[in-house]
Design a protein around this motif. Structure first.
Motif, PDB file in Angstrom:
ATOM      1  N   UNK A   1      -8.281  -2.900  -3.906  1.00 51.86           N
ATOM      2  CA  UNK A   1      -7.930  -1.484  -3.452  1.00 51.86           C
ATOM      3  C   UNK A   1      -8.309  -1.480  -1.923  1.00 51.86           C
ATOM      4  N   UNK A   2      -8.851  -2.474  -1.011  1.00 48.11           N
ATOM      5  CA  UNK A   2      -9.098  -2.426   0.389  1.00 48.11           C
ATOM      6  C   UNK A   2      -7.929  -2.796   1.106  1.00 48.11           C
ATOM      7  N   UNK A   3      -7.460  -1.927   1.849  1.00 47.21           N
ATOM      8  CA  UNK A   3      -6.546  -1.936   2.973  1.00 47.21           C
ATOM      9  C   UNK A   3      -7.004  -2.600   4.388  1.00 47.21           C
TER      10      UNK A   3
ATOM     11  N   UNK B   1       0.654   2.570   5.036  1.00 51.25           N
ATOM     12  CA  UNK B   1      -0.646   3.120   5.698  1.00 51.25           C
ATOM     13  C   UNK B   1      -0.752   4.537   5.929  1.00 51.25           C
ATOM     14  N   UNK B   2      -1.771   5.153   5.098  1.00 54.30           N
ATOM     15  CA  UNK B   2      -1.944   6.541   5.057  1.00 54.30           C
ATOM     16  C   UNK B   2      -1.952   7.512   6.260  1.00 54.30           C
TER      17      UNK B   2
ATOM     18  N   UNK C   1      -6.518   0.226  14.722  1.00 57.03           N
ATOM     19  CA  UNK C   1      -7.005  -0.656  13.653  1.00 57.03           C
ATOM     20  C   UNK C   1      -7.790   0.073  12.737  1.00 57.03           C
ATOM     21  N   UNK C   2      -7.942  -0.226  11.450  1.00 54.84           N
ATOM     22  CA  UNK C   2      -9.091   0.262  10.593  1.00 54.84           C
ATOM     23  C   UNK C   2      -8.745  -0.092   9.120  1.00 54.84           C
ATOM     24  N   UNK C   3      -9.511   0.754   8.259  1.00 52.29           N
ATOM     25  CA  UNK C   3      -9.551   0.328   6.645  1.00 52.29           C
ATOM     26  C   UNK C   3      -9.373   1.579   5.992  1.00 52.29           C
TER      27      UNK C   3
END
Length: 480
Positions: free
Chosen positions: A423-425, A39-40, A460-462
Motif C-alpha cells: 500500500x506504500x507509494x 499520485x493523489x 517528493x513524498x509518500x
C-alpha cells in the motif's frame, strides 16, 4: 569598508543563493504531476482530477521551486575559463541587459505536506489535507546593475521604482470535492482556509536617484509592511528608526505561531475535465484565488517626498569607491528622508495559476499530454508550456517523461515516477531538471555549478494507497 575581494565573494554568494537554493518559503506544483493520476497530489493542481484509487492517506512530503529571469551565466560571465562578476571591467553589460527587461524577477516557493486523506463514494471524491506553505516573490530593477557599470556619474538617473518584495509563510487546510457530472464531464473544487504565520511586503510607487556634482536628489513614495515578531526602536521623530530587530519568543508564543489560527485568509481552486472521446481528454483549472489578512504583530514604515543632499566627492565610476559611495548615500538618506511608522492591517494575495491541458490516450497504458501554465503576479507574468509521454505499464508503477519551456525563462527536461510497495507509494517529480554543469573558477576557488539553470521544481513524498488497481468504476490494466 568592504574590500574588493570580499565584495566579489558576497556578490557571488548572493547569486548562488538566489539561483540554486530553494529556501523554506503558494506553490505551483510541477507540471510533471499533472497527468500522473496514480499520485493523489494531482488533485492539488486540478481538483476535478480524481486519483486512481478508492482511497488514500498522504504522508509527509515536500515541494520546492525556484525560478529567476537570470541564470548564473547571466550575472557572471565566462572569460577564457575564468568567471567574472559585474564588478569586473571585462564584464559585458550589453549581454546582461539583453537577458533582462526593466526588472528581473525571482520566485521561490515551498510546500510541506503534513497529512491528508481522500476517498471515493460513487461518482464523488472527497479529500482533505493540511500543509505549510510559503513564497517569496521579488522584482529587482535593472538600474541596480547600472550602478556597478557606470557608478554615480554626473547627470545620472537611476529608477528603482520596480523594486518589490513579498514573502509569506502560512498554513493551509485543503478541502476538496470532485464529481463525475456525467460520462464526459468531471468538475471539482478545493476550498482552502488559510492562516498566516509571518509576512512582509513592499509597496513602492516611486524611487528615483538623480545625481550631479552639486547635489543628489531622491524622489520616493512607498511603504514597507511586516507581520512578524520584530521590535522597532524609534529615534528622532520623523527620522529612520534607530534599530529594527527580531523579538525573542517565549515557548508559548512559538507554539502560537506554529499552531494558532490568527491572520485568517481564504483561497479557492476550480477545475474541470472534459472527455471528448476515448482518445482525447481536455482539462482546465484556476488555482490560488485568494488572500490572507494580516492582523497580528504589525509594523510598517512609510515615506514620501523629494529630498536632496550634497553631491559626493567620490568618483562613482571607480569600482573601488562603490562601497564608500553606497555607504555615504545610505547615511544621507537616513538623515533626510522623513519616515512614519504604523501598525495598520494589510493583506497579501496568493500567486494565481491557470492550467490548460490536453491528453491523447494511445491505449490503456500510454498517453501523450500538453500543458499550458500561466502564473499571474504584479510585473511578473510567467507562461510555461509542457509536452509529455505518460507510461503506466503496470498498476504499481507509472512514469512520465516531459519537456518544458518557459517564455523569457528556462527550458529543459522533466520526469515523474511513482512506485507501489504494497500500500506504500513512493513518488518523485521534477521539472527543468539540471543536466548541464561546469567547473567554475572564481575568486581563486573552483566549484561545480549549473550555470545555465533558471528554474527548478521538484516534489517528493509518500502515500498510502487503497484500491491500487484503480477505482471501482474505472480499473487500470494490470499485466501481471
Amino acid at each position: 569598508m568592504m574590500s574588493g575581494k570580499r565584495r566579489y565573494t558576497v556578490l557571488r554568494s548572493v547569486a548562488l543563493l538566489m539561483l540554486m537554493v530553494c529556501p523554506a518559503l503558494t506553490g505551483q506544483s510541477p507540471m510533471s504531476t499533472y497527468f500522473m493520476e496514480t499520485i493523489p497530489q494531482v488533485r492539488q493542481i486540478n481538483p476535478a482530477m480524481m486519483p486512481r484509487a478508492n482511497g488514500f492517506y498522504t504522508l509527509p512530503g515536500i515541494e520546492l521551486m525556484v525560478g529567476s529571469d537570470l541564470s548564473f551565466s547571466n550575472i557572471f560571465q565566462d572569460k577564457g575559463g575564468e568567471w567574472v562578476s559585474p564588478l569586473s571591467r571585462r564584464f559585458d553589460y550589453d549581454k546582461l541587459y539583453r537577458a533582462t527587461g526593466k526588472v528581473f524577477n525571482v520566485n521561490e516557493q515551498t510546500t510541506v505536506d503534513i497529512l491528508g486523506f481522500g476517498f471515493r463514494r460513487g461518482r464523488d471524491y472527497f479529500s482533505i489535507s493540511y500543509s505549510i506553505k510559503g513564497d517569496l516573490n521579488a522584482g529587482l530593477p535593472r538600474d541596480l546593475f547600472k550602478v556597478t557599470e557606470k557608478g554615480f556619474a554626473d547627470g545620472s538617473v537611476f529608477d528603482f521604482s520596480t523594486l518589490r518584495m513579498k514573502t509569506q509563510l502560512y498554513k493551509e487546510i485543503n478541502i476538496g470535492y470532485a464529481r463525475e457530472w456525467n460520462d464526459k464531464l468531471n468538475v471539482g473544487i478545493n476550498v482552502k482556509p488559510l492562516f498566516g504565520m509571518v509576512a512582509g511586503m513592499t509597496d513602492i510607487n516611486r524611487l528615483e536617484l538623480r545625481t550631479s556634482r552639486e547635489k543628489y536628489e531622491v524622489l520616493v513614495d512607498g511603504s514597507i509592511r511586516v507581520s512578524a515578531p520584530v521590535e522597532i526602536t524609534e529615534g528622532v521623530p520623523g527620522e529612520f528608526p534607530e534599530d529594527i530587530e527580531g523579538r525573542e519568543l517565549e515557548d508559548s508564543e512559538m507554539r502560537a505561531y506554529l499552531t494558532g489560527f490568527r491572520n485568517p485568509g481564504f483561497a479557492i481552486d476550480l477545475g474541470a475535465v472534459y472527455k471528448f472521446n476515448d482518445k482525447w481528454h481536455f482539462s482546465a483549472a484556476v488555482n490560488n484565488l485568494g488572500f490572507i489578512s494580516w492582523k497580528s504583530d504589525l509594523n510598517s514604515l512609510s515615506f514620501k517626498g523629494n529630498y536632496s543632499f550634497e553631491g559626493l566627492e567620490l568618483d562613482g565610476s571607480n569600482k573601488d569607491d562603490l562601497d564608500d559611495a553606497l555607504e555615504a548615500i545610505g547615511d544621507s538618506l537616513k538623515s533626510i528622508i522623513n519616515y512614519s511608522t504604523g501598525h495598520g492591517k494589510f493583506s497579501t494575495s496568493l500567486v494565481p495559476g491557470i492550467w490548460l491541458g490536453a491528453e491523447y490516450h494511445l491505449n490503456h497504458y500510454m498517453s501523450f499530454g500538453f500543458i499550458s501554465r500561466s502564473m499571474l503576479q504584479k510585473n511578473n507574468f510567467r507562461e510555461d508550456l509542457n509536452i509529455s509521454a505518460n507510461y503506466k505499464p503496470y498498476s504499481f508503477v507509472s512514469v512520465n517523461v516531459n519537456y518544458s519551456y518557459c517564455f523569457n525563462g528556462a527550458n529543459g527536461l522533466g520526469t515523474a515516477l511513482s512506485v507501489l510497495l504494497g500500500p506504500l507509494q513512493i513518488y518523485a517529480v521534477a521539472d527543468y531538471a539540471p543536466v548541464r554543469y561546469s567547473n567554475v573558477i572564481m575568486d581563486d576557488s573552483e566549484f561545480v555549478m549549473f550555470p545555465y539553470q533558471k528554474q527548478l521544481n521538484v516534489r517528493a513524498g509518500l502515500n498510502l494507497i487503497f484500491g491500487r488497481h484503480g477505482n471501482r468504476n474505472n480499473p487500470s490494466i494490470d499485466f501481471r
